[in-house]
Design a protein around this motif. Structure first.
Motif, PDB file in Angstrom:
ATOM      1  N   SER A 179      73.438  26.636  77.489  1.00  0.00           N
ATOM      2  CA  SER A 179      73.315  25.691  78.611  1.00  0.00           C
ATOM      3  C   SER A 179      74.397  25.947  79.656  1.00  0.00           C
ATOM      4  CB  SER A 179      73.385  24.255  78.089  1.00  0.00           C
ATOM      5  OG  SER A 179      72.292  24.003  77.213  1.00  0.00           O
ATOM      6  N   GLN A 192      72.596  19.853  79.651  1.00  0.00           N
ATOM      7  CA  GLN A 192      73.686  19.208  78.931  1.00  0.00           C
ATOM      8  C   GLN A 192      74.487  20.219  78.132  1.00  0.00           C
ATOM      9  OE1 GLN A 192      72.061  15.735  76.833  1.00  0.00           O
ATOM     10  NE2 GLN A 192      74.194  15.082  76.858  1.00  0.00           N
ATOM     11  N   THR A 207      71.271  20.691  73.127  1.00  0.00           N
ATOM     12  CA  THR A 207      69.980  20.853  73.768  1.00  0.00           C
ATOM     13  C   THR A 207      68.903  20.627  72.708  1.00  0.00           C
ATOM     14  OG1 THR A 207      70.945  22.456  75.280  1.00  0.00           O
ATOM     15  CG2 THR A 207      68.531  22.489  75.058  1.00  0.00           C
ATOM     16  N   ASP A 225      66.144  27.620  78.770  1.00  0.00           N
ATOM     17  CA  ASP A 225      67.147  27.105  77.833  1.00  0.00           C
ATOM     18  C   ASP A 225      66.424  26.666  76.574  1.00  0.00           C
ATOM     19  OD1 ASP A 225      69.585  26.261  76.849  1.00  0.00           O
ATOM     20  OD2 ASP A 225      69.756  24.494  78.135  1.00  0.00           O
TER      21      ASP A 225
END
Ligand SMILES: Nc1nc2c(ncn2[C@@H]2O[C@H](COP(=O)(O)OP(=O)(O)OP(=O)(O)O)[C@@H](O)[C@H]2O)c(=O)[nH]1
Ligand SMILES: [Mg+2]
Ligand SMILES: [Zn+2]
Length: 298
Positions: A179, A192, A207, A225
């Motif tokens: 991330s 995040q 995540t 991601d």
């Protein structure tokens, strides 16, 4: 209604039975699949139909490729229609070579090109991590060392050219900086980022779902991601196929006496000879045998 009249879209996120579909104009619509089966994944091109504020996915276009893992019980898809996989490992937490090798085998099996990035070059453990990746660069896989947080501009200069014009899935264990990479290259992504010690102590992953991010306004470059993985089953692969999916084993298998050599106890085996000479690492050979046994036990 024929498929031609439906709207087209790209699956950019999925949460259980809800998907986020992005329209060609860049609008994002929550959609549900028609029927009980939810067989879409991030990266799928779909045809959908508006239904109030939301939408119904009527059709999934044929996939160019699909990266997934499969254990005894279930199949877990990561993403579809990828140009490449970037496996991200880090100096800390110590990465499992078995999990790394499994991700590489799954990508090879799905015919998805792969690169490795080693993050957190600022940490003292970097030397040991670098040494463990030598067999991978020797088998022809690019390894890019970066410090995404400690030296972000150097990391950007190193990685951006490799990603340009492609859709890249970023895969790796929890806490390696996936991330962090997304946020560096897609500044308004807002992915995040977790605190490693917290993530590891609680076994939690920051995540929790896979998500597609565009890096440029023209939408030619994307990073995907994904949550960190721990297990990586390869049940989709036949044991006999395995040597062909591991470049170092494949290379030395050419020297085996028997065409159907399994490289375990046969005489005049090129793979075992290469291990003895040090041309295949002990660890890689152990991983080969471990996965071979797992795939033979069905
Ligand atoms: N020392 C150091 N820490 C870094 C670097 N890059 C990222 N981190 C830290 O590593 C931790 C984990 O980063 P994330 O980006 O959340 O990792 P992730 O791979 O997305 O983790 P999951 O979402 O759990 O799979 C954060 O505390 C980051 O600040 C780096 O270059 N050096
Ligand atoms: Mg993350
Ligand atoms: Zn052999």
């Amino acid at each position: 209604m024929t498929a031609i009249e439906l709207d087209v879209g790209l699956i950019v996120a999925g949460h259980g039975r809800h998907y986020v579909v992005e329209t060609p104009e860049g609008r994002r619509v929550t959609c549900h699949p028609r029927g009980k089966k939810s067989d879409c994944v991030v990266g799928d091109r779909v045809r959908w139909q508006a239904s109030g504020d939301e939408g119904v996915i009527e059709h999934v276009e044929p996939r160019r490729n699909l990266l997934f893992r499969q254990d005894e019980w279930k199949t877990k898809s990561f993403a579809a229609n990828l140009d490449q996989l970037l496996v991200l490992v880090a100096a800390r937490p110590v990465f499992s070579e078995s999990q790394l090798s499994r991700a590489l085998i799954a990508a090879e099996s799905a015919e998805i090109p792969v690169r490795i990035a080693l993050n957190k070059a600022d940490l003292p453990e970097i030397g040991a991590a670098r040494d463990r990746l030598v067999p991978y660069s020797q088998m022809g896989i690019e390894v890019h060392e970066v410090a995404l947080k400690a030296a972000p501009e150097a990391a950007r200069a190193r990685l951006a050219p490799l990603l340009d014009g492609r859709a890249t899935l970023v895969l790796g264990p929890s806490g390696t900086g996936k991330s962090t990479l997304i946020n560096l290259l897609a500044p308004d992504a807002g992915a995040q980022i977790g605190d490693v010690s917290q993530a590891l102590n609680s076994g939690r992953h920051t995540t929790t779902s896979t998500r597609w991010y565009w890096l440029d306004a023209s939408k030619s470059t994307a990073l995907i991601d994904s949550p960190g993985f721990q297990e990586f089953g390869l049940r989709q692969i036949d044991a006999q196929q395995l040597p062909g999916l591991m470049p170092d084993v494949r290379e030395h298998a050419k020297a085996c006496r028997f065409y159907n050599c399994t490289h375990r106890q046969e005489p005049e085996c090129g793979v075992q000879a290469a291990v003895t000479r040090g041309d295949i690492s002990e660890t890689r050979y152990r991983i080969y045998r471990e996965i071979f046994d797992e795939l033979s036990r069905r």
